[in-house]
Structure formats: C-alpha cells, structure tokens
Motif scaffolding. Structure first.
Motif: not given
Length: 793
Positions: A223-226, A328-339, A375-386
């Motif tokens: 709710l408070n995320s950008k 909320l899923e925390k994604f790696s900043t170095n490895l693409s598509n790894y959470y 994932i229904i929304s993704r912004q860099k290293d943060v993804g939101v899962v339904l």
C-alpha cells in the motif's frame, strides 16, 4: 433557417439510428417456433418455452440434451457468453480497445485459459462428450444465425469465434477466482487498521472477521510502495465486471421433511451479485431418458449450478474467506529473474504472451511466475505476487458440477464434491427421502483453516475435520457433515448451524425457529416469506433505547413526539412506505458519521459504509455497549450522545420533508439494472442508456435485510441511497412437490434487446413475488407459449 435545417438533420439522424437499432435487434431475435435443423443431433429434440421464456428441453439422450441446451442458451445470451469468455481468457481488448488492458493482463497472468485446457484434458470420458455437445450446440446457433446475431456484434463490428469446451471451463475458472476476489475490502481493512487502535477496529468488523482485521505487514508495504498505482490498475481493474461487494454474498437454508407440510425436504437459496442486465444467471429445464434437471446455471456452462433432479436438490454458497493475498518478492540486482526464498535464490519462470488490442498495437506481456504465483507488478528488485492457492492446481469444477447434476444419492453427491478443489464453498443438499446435508468443500490455506475464520458463528462442538498434506501448509479440506434434525442454514458466506450472535444472518434462524416453536409446518410460500423478510431485531433494541433516554431526559416538543409515535409502529420490518425505517436509518448514519468521520475522514467513512454491509450492526453494538471510547468529540456520555444525535436526525428530516408522515423508504432507496457492457467499461457511470439500463426503481430493503441490497450513500444527495448489488436470483424447492419450484430472477431470462423476456422479471423481483418453473410436464402444458423442434434433417 440554417439552425432549423440542422435541427431537422439531427432529428432525422436520430430517427435513423433508432430505426437501424430496432431493425437489427428484431432481426436477431431467436426462432422460438417451428423446426430448426442441427446436423450434429442424433435424434429429434423438443423445446417448449413457458410464458417467462424459460426453455424446457426434452431429448432422448444426454448428449443431445446438452447440445440443445448450448443452442438455446446462445439464442438468449450469445453476446454475454462471448464477453464472459473474453473476460476469462484476457481477450476483451481485442474488441473494446485499450480501456480493458488491465483486466486482460490480470486474466492472462492468472492463466485461466491454459488451466481450463488442462482440466478439459483430464475430464472423464462421458463428461467430455457432454461438454463438447454443449459447445456444438452453441456453434450450431452461430452457423444458423451468421447474419442475424445480436446487435452488439454488429455495433462492435466483429463475429464471435467458434465455441469450445475449454471456453466453458475458462468461464467457470474465472468465476471461481471472482468468488474470493476481495482485495478492495482487505485494502479498506488495512487502511482503517493503520488509522485506529486494534480494539476500535474489532468493533467495526464483526467477530467472524476479527482475524482479517489484523495488520498485514506485506500488504501495508504494498500500500505504501511507489508502485501501488500500477498494482491497483490491475487488481482493481476498471472495468470491473459484475464484482459483488466484499463480505456481501449468498445464503441458503434447508428444512428437513419432519418440519415440512408436504413431508418433503425443502431448500431455498438466494444469490447476490451486481445489478446488471442481463443477469448472470440463466434458467432452464433439461429432460432425457436418463435424468430430469431444473434450475439455473451461468451462461456458457452446461447443466445447472443450483436446482434439482429427480432425487436431489442442491445449492452452493461461496465462503468468500481471505483466500487471496499480495506477497512482495525481493529480486536479485545482479541475477536476472532470480528472487529470494527461504532456501536461497530461485529463478522465476517466464511465459511470453501477447494481448491483442483493437485500435492499438498488440501488447507483448511476459508473465513472470514465482513459487507463490504470478507477478502482477514489477519494479527493478521488487515484485508483487498475487497469491491464490487455486493457481497451481485444477479445480475440477466442471467435472464436479456435471457429476453432481447426475447424482442420485447423498453418497454419490458427496463423492462428486470430494473431487472439487476450487474456491471454498458450502453445499446444501436436500434428498427426496427428506434428509438434508451440508458439505464444506474447496481448497484452503492453513490460515483459512482456523475455525474462528470459517465457522465463526457455529455453536461449540462443530469442528472442522482437516489435515495438511504438504510442506506448504495447503490441503484439501475433508468434508464435515453438519446436520440438524430440523434445519440447516448457510448465510453471508459463513456455514452456520446455529447462529448465536446478532448479525444479518440472525433473522433467518429466528424466523425458522419461531415457525418450529409455533408448530407451523413449512411450505414453499413460507420459504418465500422467509426469503423476502426484512426482519431486523437490532433496530428494535436501539429504538427502545432511544425512547428510554428521551423519556429520562424529559425533553419534549411536537416534532419529537410525532417521531416517537411513528416509531412505535416499527417492528423491524422494512416496507416501501415505512417512515419509521427512514428515521432509524438516518439516525444510524448520523451516529456513524459523528463517531467515524473525525477518526477516519469522510471518504474512508463513506467507503466503510459502502463496502461493509454489516456497518449498522457494528454501530448498534457500540451503542448498546455504551462504549465510551467511541464517544464523539464534545460528548460526555452515550446517553447524551444518543439524544443529541436523534435530535440532529430529526432536524435533517424536517429540513428535507417537513412533515415526518411524508417519509417514504422507497423514495430514498433506488436500484438501476445497468447494461452489463456499460458496467464493464464505465464503472459506476451515473448516466442511463435508453432501453439498456432499467431504473432507477424503488427498493424496499436495507443493509440489514435478509434479502440484502447493498446500498451506497450518494455524495451531495442527503438521504439518498443507490443499490449497487443484492439478491438477483432466488430458488425455492420442495422435494415432495413433483410439479413446480419457485424462483425469482432479475431482470429477465433473455439478453436480446427486443425480446419479450428481456426485462419481464423486474416487477416480480421488486415485489418479492415468486415465479414458477414447472418440474412436471403435465403442469407445463397450460403454460407453453412456444414450441421449437430441433431436427438432424
């Protein structure tokens, strides 16, 4: 002269447009008499239509019966069926353009179509034949009426694709999801939780929802995320098709044969949804040498969902528990598509899809899936899962429904329901030998299995039998039998045996028990009387409390005395001309605003009243408890608060009406049946579409009525309420009555604009007067309006 010429041109164009629409709509009306050829049939099928447009299909075998059902359903509801199919498969934008992209993204992400394909592949041999036959019937209609389809197809300039059995399952999967689509309500709960202490939050939400009012840290982060605007463009899509208000749902009750005047078991069910035209329900009678089915289904679904066969009557009530959440899923900043997971980083699955968009280029939409869901929304290293537990498994909804349709015993019905793994729901079943049964079925998460969350209104001793089967804490629920010698009640999405607190469901239990105590035997008219009752005991207690306080204060004037005299006649029932009900409701709303607005603000207070139908019960309990922590600013005691609020209420009514005897409940409560496509594209639009919207009509029920209408206070329109959803379909069955069953359907059977059955159900719905579906062919004879013969030659 020039202005006059333009006016003539304008009126000429208007007349031409209406004439063209009239021509198209009349051209598309289905053939109801004579002979129609359908090559796929193995033998002749006879279809009779009664005076309300309900088809009675008689075939020699089940395959022909389901084929004919597909044909007649398409005749009445083809456009609605195609929209439901597109809604489930993420193909609305292909005909409606960019406005429906968010809805398509959600449907594609939830993978309804592919899951439906897998479920189709696993159907039993016979059920696959029946489902394919139903699809063949729809395709026969499309082929026979290629140039005479409903005017919406002409208006939008497209032709529907052939129907498949997968399409029917996809619609069922979508409706499964929608049964627990309650983000709007849980968003409201979290917003209120963030503003108020937990003790106050528990007062605002009844006991069955205390667990859900706890603060959800993950959800609050979202709710408070950008990225929240993007998320809620998807989760709360505009359009929002037929979404019922959360915690506002169906109810059902069954009476055992020992308490029935006919000595047969009785079953009543009321389904709640948005007020749309046409309704989401379709009525039919299906007869073959193997079975006889009468009841209601969803357009595009074979068989019936609620109704009866020769041996059993059955109804389902969605529990609408908290079965979905955001993670909320925390994604790696170095490895693409790894959470990040408890076991370290895992790679998400990517499925590339396209969403076709009319008037715009197609959208490439890659779906990213983690162990928790899409994932229904993704912004860099943060993804939101339904997260929705049904996402990773088949629900077996179609298999369950078709098997239940053909069940002949309680044992075979239970076996059919044991295989169901869709959204949690309760079934009530009444057998012809007078037995009644309650079955709780579906797929639950561990958190949902807390008895207080599912069985919050049951007496001590009713226990859920459940077990866990895997490390994720998910398990099919073992089916408990909740049985009573005389009656079973399922209300407001909560399975109930005996309700022991004052809430909306209390009314039915009280009315049933009162009848039993008086030795009164139940019948179909009495079931209808209970269904349409607007009985509310809490209002009587509050009015008595008000009168006592006024008497103790020794405060009197003529206007106050007039209001008390009117209130003396109030017995808790809501009638169309009830002045006392207007006084009570205005008092409750004034008290709500005085207590909540300073704490939550006007917008959140209004949202609470709109989304939470139990608000009057919650406020009534606060008043009864004289709870000082809820006293509005400046008030020193609840007695004085009640007195000043009541006087404030009378001042409002005096300004608007003058004479209190002129108060009229129905003048202030209106409902409009919105054309479903308008509701799909233009959510909450306040303008009418001539001939497509019906209303506004006055309604005689309030938030606390048994036949609930969820009313929304209109901003800047004091004392005016708009009904946004409520009881849209009722069914009442006596298993000893082999001639007929009672029903009420809004607004009518057909979705064809110029059909005689387009809006013919509204008046009966408004008056709670039931219609009849004939179970006996002998009884039907006198009420046949049309006869259609389907032949393979």
């Amino acid at each position: 002269m020039k202005k006059k010429l333009w006016l003539i041109i304008f009126f000429a164009l208007t007349i031409f447009c209406f004439s063209y629409i009239w021509f198209l709509t009349n051209l598309s009306l289905p053939k109801l008499d004579g002979v129609t050829t359908i090559r796929a049939l193995s033998s002749i099928v006879l279809i009779k239509y009664d005076s309300n447009g309900i088809p009675y299909i008689k075939a020699k075998n089940l395959e022909d019966m389901f084929l004919a059902q597909g044909y007649v359903t398409a005749c009445d509801r083809m456009f609605q069926m195609d929209i439901l199919r597109r809604l489930a498969c993420g193909r609305l934008s292909q005909i409606l353009g960019p406005v429906t992209i968010p809805s398509d993204k959600l449907s594609v992400a939830l993978n309804f179509q592919n899951r439906a394909r897998q479920e189709y592949d696993n159907l039993s041999y016979n059920n696959k034949i029946y489902l394919d036959a139903f699809a063949n019937g729809i395709n026969a209609y499309l082929a026979n009426n290629f140039d005479k389809l409903p005017f919406e197809f002409k208006f939008l300039n497209y032709h529907p694709q052939p129907w498949t059995g997968i399409d029917s399952i996809a619609i069922m999967e979508y409706l499964n999801y929608r049964a627990n689509d309650n983000f709007e309500y849980f968003k409201l709960q979290n917003q209120i939780t963030n503003k108020l202490p937990s003790a106050l939050c528990q007062d605002l939400f009844d006991n069955s929802q205390k667990n859900n009012s706890r603060q959800n840290n993950d959800f609050n982060k979202v709710l408070n995320s950008k990225i929240i605007p993007e998320i809620y463009n998807i989760i709360e899509p505009n359009p929002n098709f037929n979404q019922p208000a959360t915690l506002f749902g169906s109810h059902a009750f069954a009476i055992a044969g020992k308490s029935s005047s006919s000595h047969g078991s009785l079953l009543a069910c009321s389904k709640h949804d948005s007020f749309t035209n046409p309704s989401l329900w379709y009525l039919c009678s299906l007869i073959s040498t193997d079975t006889k089915l009468v009841g209601a289904t969803y357009p595009g679904i074979p068989g019936i969902v609620i109704g009866r066969n020769n041996e059993l009557a059955f109804s389902e009530v969605d529990l609408k528990i908290n079965n979905q959440k955001l993670i909320l899923e925390k994604f790696s900043t170095n490895l693409s598509n790894y959470y990040l997971s408890p076991k370290g980083y895992l790679k998400s699955q990517i499925i590339n899809t396209k969403i076709p968009v009319r008037f715009y280029k197609d959208i490439d939409y890659p779906i990213e899936i983690t162990r928790n869901g899409p994932i229904i929304s993704r912004q860099k290293d943060v993804g939101v899962v339904l997260y929705w537990p049904n996402y990773f498994r088949q629900s077996h909804s179609m298999e369950t429904n078709l098997n239940l349709n053909l069940a002949k015993t309680l044992s075979s019905a239970t076996q059919a329901l044991n295989n169901y793994l869709g959204s949690p729901r309760q079934y009530l079943i009444a057998q012809s030998n007078n037995q009644i049964l309650s079955l709780l079925v579906g797929y639950f998460t561990k958190a949902n299995l807390e008895p207080s969350n599912i069985m919050g209104n049951c007496i001590e001793g009713d226990k859920l039998n459940y077990s866990y089967q895997d490390g994720n804490g998910q398990s099919p629920l073992k089916i408990p039998v909740i049985q009573n010698d005389e009656y079973l009640v399922s209300l407001l999405n909560m399975p109930v045996k005996v309700i022991n607190n004052l809430n909306q469901g209390y009314a039915i239990q009280v009315l049933i028990q009162n009848n039993i105590n008086q030795g009164r035997l139940f019948s179909l008219p009495i079931l209808n009387e209970i269904e349409s009752s607007a009985y509310n005991l809490l209002s009587l207690k509050i009015m008595k409390q008000i009168k006592t306080i006024i008497k103790e204060a020794n405060y009197s004037d003529k206007y106050l005395n007039d209001s008390l005299n009117i209130s003396n006649s109030f017995d808790g029932n809501i009638s169309g001309d009830s002045a006392a009900a207007c006084i009570y409701e205005t008092f409750m709303q004034t008290m709500l605003n005085n207590m909540l607005t300073p704490k939550l603000g006007s917008n959140l207070t209004l949202k609470y009243q709109e989304l939470y139908p139990s608000w009057t019960s919650s406020i009534a309990k606060i008043i009864q408890n004289n709870d000082a922590k809820w006293l509005p600013t400046g008030e020193t005691s609840f007695k004085m608060c009640i007195l000043t609020t009541y006087l404030d209420t009378l001042a409002k009514l005096r300004i608007k009406y003058g004479d209190l005897n002129k108060l009229n409940w129905q003048n202030n409560h209106k409902v409009t049946f919105q054309y479903f496509l308008k509701k799909l594209i233009l959510k909450d639009a306040n303008f009418n579409l001539p001939f497509l919207d019906f209303g506004p009509f006055p309604i005689g029920f309030d938030n606390d009525s048994v036949k609930m209408v969820n009313v929304e206070p209109q901003k800047n329109k004091a004392l005016y309420y708009k009904g946004n959803c409520g009881s849209v379909f009722n069914l009442m069955i006596d298993m000893a009555n082999s001639n007929e069953i009672y029903y009420n359907l809004t607004p009518g059977q057909s979705g064809q604009l110029m059909s005689n059955y387009y809006n013919n159900g509204i008046n009966n719905w408004l008056s709670s007067k039931p219609n009849i579906i004939y179970f006996s062919e002998t009884e039907l004879v006198e009420h046949v309006s049309h006869k259609l013969l389907l032949s393979n030659r």
